[in-house]
Motif scaffolding. Structure first.
Motif, short mmCIF file in Angstrom:
data_model
loop_
_atom_site.label_atom_id
_atom_site.label_comp_id
_atom_site.label_asym_id
_atom_site.label_seq_id
_atom_site.Cartn_x
_atom_site.Cartn_y
_atom_site.Cartn_z
N GLY A 207 0.58 -0.97 0.12
CA GLY A 207 -0.03 0.04 -0.03
C GLY A 207 0.80 1.05 0.24
N THR A 208 0.56 2.07 0.73
CA THR A 208 1.31 3.42 0.88
C THR A 208 1.62 3.53 2.06
N PHE A 209 1.94 4.93 2.91
CA PHE A 209 2.86 5.13 4.44
C PHE A 209 1.50 5.53 5.42
N ASP A 210 0.12 5.17 4.64
CA ASP A 210 -0.49 5.86 6.02
C ASP A 210 -1.53 4.17 5.70
N GLY A 211 -1.64 3.64 3.76
CA GLY A 211 -2.21 2.67 3.83
C GLY A 211 -1.97 0.95 4.33
N ALA A 212 -0.35 0.61 4.89
CA ALA A 212 0.12 -0.09 5.09
C ALA A 212 -0.52 0.07 7.03
N ALA A 213 -0.07 0.90 7.38
CA ALA A 213 -0.74 1.19 8.87
C ALA A 213 -2.15 0.33 8.64
N LYS A 214 -2.92 1.38 8.08
CA LYS A 214 -5.11 0.76 7.89
C LYS A 214 -4.57 -0.27 7.86
N LEU A 215 -3.86 -1.58 6.87
CA LEU A 215 -3.71 -3.24 6.93
C LEU A 215 -3.69 -3.58 7.96
N ALA A 216 -3.04 -2.94 8.80
CA ALA A 216 -2.19 -3.66 9.79
C ALA A 216 -3.68 -3.66 10.56
N LYS A 217 -4.50 -2.70 10.66
CA LYS A 217 -5.29 -2.97 12.28
C LYS A 217 -6.23 -3.65 11.30
N LYS A 218 -6.20 -3.48 10.50
CA LYS A 218 -7.94 -4.37 9.75
C LYS A 218 -7.15 -5.87 9.98
N ALA A 219 -6.04 -6.12 9.74
CA ALA A 219 -5.87 -7.71 10.29
C ALA A 219 -6.23 -8.14 11.86
N LEU A 220 -6.26 -7.56 12.16
CA LEU A 220 -6.34 -7.78 13.53
C LEU A 220 -8.58 -7.94 13.74
N LEU A 221 -8.78 -8.35 13.07
CA LEU A 221 -10.40 -8.06 13.18
C LEU A 221 -10.55 -9.50 11.88
N ARG A 222 -9.67 -10.15 12.15
CA ARG A 222 -9.94 -11.86 11.56
C ARG A 222 -9.35 -12.31 12.57
#
Length: 288
Positions: A207-222
């Motif tokens: 992703g991007t600088f901010d996109g990677a952080a959002k992906l990391a947080k969203k991963a915790l929903l799994r």
């Protein structure tokens, strides 16, 4: 858990979704997130308790399980740090809303703060003035996504500061793919006992600088019980550190490693590590 506001039941589902329905749903989903851990998370903690050989670590995990049980029974928050309210919201493209959705969620947060109750955590970043109701500039954090269908899905993910403060992001070089694991493990090692381990580790790659952080947080929903080989490999390396529950030593430093990826620019490799404490709080509500 999927549920509808009482108002929709009473109207036989003929009533249009309105502002108050979303406010009430927000209060309910926050109450559930703060007082009941998802079953997959509880199972992960129980499994760790059964495997743990270190006596202090076993007792710590046992105390955590008792805390979870008491919170559910008494309907009170399981941790004094009730976190910053984070929401992932999916809106069906066939759904028509005749009100401000974000405003309704904000009002739900205000009510939840008083009714559950929740500790007021939202402050101005410079003046440190507390809003007293867990709302403020860009808070609650609401991530919106358009999906198929005619439903509104609201997922609440309260995020405490102890784990958030030790999270990290690195703009790696495209040639450093084989160093991703080391970066994640080093981040956990530096965190030590600060995030109240055993932890859950969300990783965003790409992703991007901010996109990677959002992906990391969203991963915790799994589902934390479903990991692939890459995630298991990192989990093993983390648990080999011996940090253990609450940083007191033992086999269980992390309970799961969950990764999400996104395509990125050919010249970059953003990697984010979002650490979550043992209280991996999340709950969802679906309105139709």
């Amino acid at each position: 858990m999927h549920f509808l506001p009482e108002s929709l039941y009473r109207m036989g589902h003929t009533k249009n979704m309105d502002f108050d329905d979303v406010v009430n749903a927000t209060v309910n989903v926050l109450r559930k997130a703060h007082t009941e851990l998802p079953e997959d998370v509880v199972t992960a903690i129980r499994n760790a308790h059964e495997r743990e050989e270190n006596e202090i670590a076993r007792r710590t995990l046992e105390t955590i399980l008792k805390n979870v049980e008491a919170a559910k029974k008494l309907k009170v928050p399981m941790c004094q740090d009730t976190g910053i309210p984070v929401f992932f919201v999916e809106i069906g493209r066939d759904l028509r809303l005749e009100f401000d959705l974000c405003k309704a969620i904000r009002e739900g947060v205000r009510r939840a703060t008083l009714e559950i109750p929740l500790r007021p955590n939202a402050v101005h970043p410079i003046t440190r003035e507390n809003s007293r109701d867990n709302t403020g500039v860009h808070i609650p954090q609401i991530n919106l996504e358009i999906v198929e269908g005619d439903e509104l899905k609201i997922t609440a993910m309260p995020k405490g500061a102890g784990s958030e403060n030790v999270s990290a992001l690195k703009m790696m070089l495209p040639t450093e793919v084989n160093k991703i694991r080391d970066f994640v493990v080093e981040t956990v090692l530096r965190a030590g006992g600060k995030p109240c381990p055993p932890i859950f580790v969300g990783i965003g790659i790409g992703g991007t600088f901010d996109g990677a952080a959002k992906l990391a947080k969203k991963a915790l929903l799994r589902n934390v019980l479903e990991m692939n080989e890459f995630e298991f490999e990192i989990l093993k390396a983390i648990n080999d550190l011996g940090v253990g529950p609450m940083g007191l030593g033992g086999k269980t430093t992390a309970l799961a490693v969950l990764c999400e990826i996104g395509h990125c620019h050919t010249a970059s490799l953003p990697v984010a590590v979002n650490i979550q404490c043992w209280a991996n709080r999340r709950a969802e509500v679906v309105l139709r």
